[in-house]
Design a protein around this motif. Sequence first.
Motif, PDB file in Angstrom:
ATOM      1  N   ASN A 192       0.839  -1.195   0.000  1.00  0.00           N
ATOM      2  CA  ASN A 192       0.000   0.000   0.000  1.00  0.00           C
ATOM      3  C   ASN A 192       0.874   1.245   0.000  1.00  0.00           C
ATOM      4  O   ASN A 192       1.972   1.230   0.534  1.00  0.00           O
ATOM      5  N   ARG A 193       0.368   2.305  -0.595  1.00  0.00           N
ATOM      6  CA  ARG A 193       1.107   3.567  -0.690  1.00  0.00           C
ATOM      7  C   ARG A 193       1.536   4.066   0.690  1.00  0.00           C
ATOM      8  O   ARG A 193       0.815   3.854   1.677  1.00  0.00           O
ATOM      9  N   PRO A 194       2.685   4.719   0.766  1.00  0.00           N
ATOM     10  CA  PRO A 194       3.095   5.301   2.049  1.00  0.00           C
ATOM     11  C   PRO A 194       2.183   6.472   2.405  1.00  0.00           C
ATOM     12  O   PRO A 194       1.912   7.326   1.566  1.00  0.00           O
ATOM     13  N   LEU A 195       1.692   6.500   3.634  1.00  0.00           N
ATOM     14  CA  LEU A 195       0.768   7.557   4.056  1.00  0.00           C
ATOM     15  C   LEU A 195       1.472   8.568   4.946  1.00  0.00           C
ATOM     16  O   LEU A 195       2.410   8.238   5.670  1.00  0.00           O
ATOM     17  N   SER A 196       0.993   9.800   4.885  1.00  0.00           N
ATOM     18  CA  SER A 196       1.678  10.855   5.637  1.00  0.00           C
ATOM     19  C   SER A 196       1.189  10.970   7.068  1.00  0.00           C
ATOM     20  O   SER A 196       1.959  11.253   7.974  1.00  0.00           O
ATOM     21  N   PRO A 215       7.051  11.112  -1.987  1.00  0.00           N
ATOM     22  CA  PRO A 215       6.401  11.767  -0.859  1.00  0.00           C
ATOM     23  C   PRO A 215       5.317  10.866  -0.284  1.00  0.00           C
ATOM     24  O   PRO A 215       4.721  10.071  -1.005  1.00  0.00           O
ATOM     25  N   ARG A 216       5.096  10.998   1.006  1.00  0.00           N
ATOM     26  CA  ARG A 216       4.015  10.223   1.631  1.00  0.00           C
ATOM     27  C   ARG A 216       2.688  10.859   1.255  1.00  0.00           C
ATOM     28  O   ARG A 216       2.578  12.071   1.179  1.00  0.00           O
ATOM     29  N   MET A 217       1.707  10.021   1.015  1.00  0.00           N
ATOM     30  CA  MET A 217       0.469  10.501   0.428  1.00  0.00           C
ATOM     31  C   MET A 217      -0.618  10.658   1.487  1.00  0.00           C
ATOM     32  O   MET A 217      -0.636   9.948   2.482  1.00  0.00           O
TER      33      MET A 217
END
Lengths: 382, 281, 66
Positions: A192-196, A215-217
């Motif tokens: 899963n996408r990296p989250l901010s 960048p974290r999303m």
Amino acid sequence: MSRSVLMQGNEACVEGALAAGMRFFAGYPITPSTEIAEACAVRLPQVGGVFIQMEDEIAGLAAVIGASVAGKKAMTATSGPGFSLKQENIGYASLAEIPCVIVDVQRCGPSTGMPTSPAQGDLMQARWGTHGDHPVIAVSPSGVQEVYSLAIRCFNLSEKYRTPVIFLMDEIVGHMREGIVIPDPDSYEVINRPLSGVSGINKTCFHVDPGEWVPRMAPFGDGERYNITGLIHDESGFPTNDHDTARKLMERLFQKISCNYDDIVQVENDMMEDAEIAVVCFGGTARAAKEAIREARSHGIRAGMFRPVTVWPFPEKELRGWIPQLKKIIMAEHNAGQMLREVQRVTEGRLPISFIGKIDGTLIRPDEILQKINEANNEKMQ
Amino acid sequence: MKKCSDLVFRYMRVDHLPQIWCPGCGNGILMRYVAAAIDDLKLEREKVVIVSGIGCSSRAAGYLDFNTIHTTHGRAIPFATGIKLARPELEVIVITGDGDCTAIGGNHLIHAARRNMELTVIVFNNNIYGMTGGQYSPTTPTGEYGTTAPYGNIDRQFDIPLLAAAAGASYTARGSAYHTQQTIKVIRDGIANPGFSLIDCLSPCPTYYGRKNKKGSAVDMMKYQRDHGITQTQWDKLSEEERKDKFIIGQLTKNDYPGYTAIYRQIIEKKRENTENKDRK
Amino acid sequence: MSKVLVLNPDWCKGCGICAAFCPTEALEIVLEKASLKENNQCILCGRCEELCPDYAVFISDTEKHS
């Protein structure tokens, strides 16, 4: 637990995508990819996801990018003319770094061409289709089982590197029916996408932390406020004309792919260990190539098959590795010589290359490849 | 000392102001009305998404302090459709222009209206392509001039709310930069309307449309809006001839047709249940 | 709490809309910037704030600004 089923390539694409966590599909009917939309229409509501048939191809990818921005893993599927129409928004997803998967079930010819006939003429379009310089990941399956597993991989790469990934299928695998094994969910990785995790205003939403590539999303609606644009932007997500900022952004976009080449690139080497003659091919063409090299081996000819599974970035390192032991390369593809150019570039004239290309909607047959192998073998004897 | 009003301070990215629009452009006025309408509705800021396309109007997304996305030319509505379908709890507002929305994006407009997708589309309609320097748009009146209509525009113009209503929008209205309270009200009502809302907001472009067509200064163009914008009630009393250079300010059409995501949610609930039941067997 | 008219010349582009629609003609454009005339006739109605495209003129509570 794994289970065996009979499945069409296009259906396997949907099942693989669902296994990867796809919960949104937007698209437009087009042969030979339509079964993907049809299967999504049936399957997505069953898992709480959303399917929508949009008014055109452009809107299909636009809605997919929108859904991804709102936190869903999203996919669209198309073919031929539809792939041309999607190009602008592929560029948007590339620059704005929005994860999404674009399936292109390639068909024959420019324009409307021959909609039900196979071809692989979108290889270069997958690389260069959208305007401006940009990096790309494109993956090409050779059979139904692989359609399933690579659909998962496409999502994983897309989420990990925050980039559109092109799943470059062809009519051969899209409409092929085979028995496949649906793997146990524990047997494959889902990324899963990296989250901010920031809340409120995020003025550094496009900042990249040390040691990371993207960048974290922050999905819209999760409590963060920021701006996304298709203009060249700074770390805060706002447009800028500053050349330093532009250069740094573009360098990072390229490097997040090039510096992770080993993670992204996959190839299949079939009987290459002692091969003197290599058949290079991708996608559905591999079926004929495998048959041909097996037949050649049965006559004592040391033939093998080298197949880029990741077609972009092109697996140049892997191909280069085989050059010293090879006497000849046979490039077989359903186009007028698109991968041939890459092979020529990588081999730099060190090896003779013979070419089999078809652009009339017919399939390259095993005996046609075998004939080239035999010719190569005879040349070697002389 | 504070640089701006509380409203502007609260809802705009003040460090990006002053905005890039030309002196006297109506877009800045209209953007403030959007903020005022959102303020009136007391929407939770993290749940509001502003989607824009490309063109002068679409720069608004960058100035408004919500989740904002500046997309590709003409495609704001399908991007917004994806966001809304993915997260129906979000309030998705599209800010677009006459060219973005009805020329390159015209197909998306009519289909989002047909679906009654729960979006609020606010068109900053300045009758011209401003960003590229004054080419005629689908709302440039017949006979008027643009850099690409040097001999007078022979196209007929779209009536955007009429187009959207005919396609199925459940709420349509018109506002203008001059008509403050009326315009804030229709934006507010449009956002509150559960289905597809289209608000045509007339925006003076003194730099290109005004100059090309001898409409005078920004002030003159605002005065034109003041003198020619009338209510539905006034409109109803006028003859066909008297209506010629007038336009209605306020709500135009409204119906209760359910929104798309609301209907789709029912499909999900039904199919999910069926699948779960099957699994249990 | 009293109110006051505030002008922000940094954001003002001198379009003249505020002056043109001020009901008491209290504003004028001087050197391309909005300014209050010497005989201050402002009634703090806020019409200038409503119509300023650049948010360069607004009515504010004086207490917050002191």
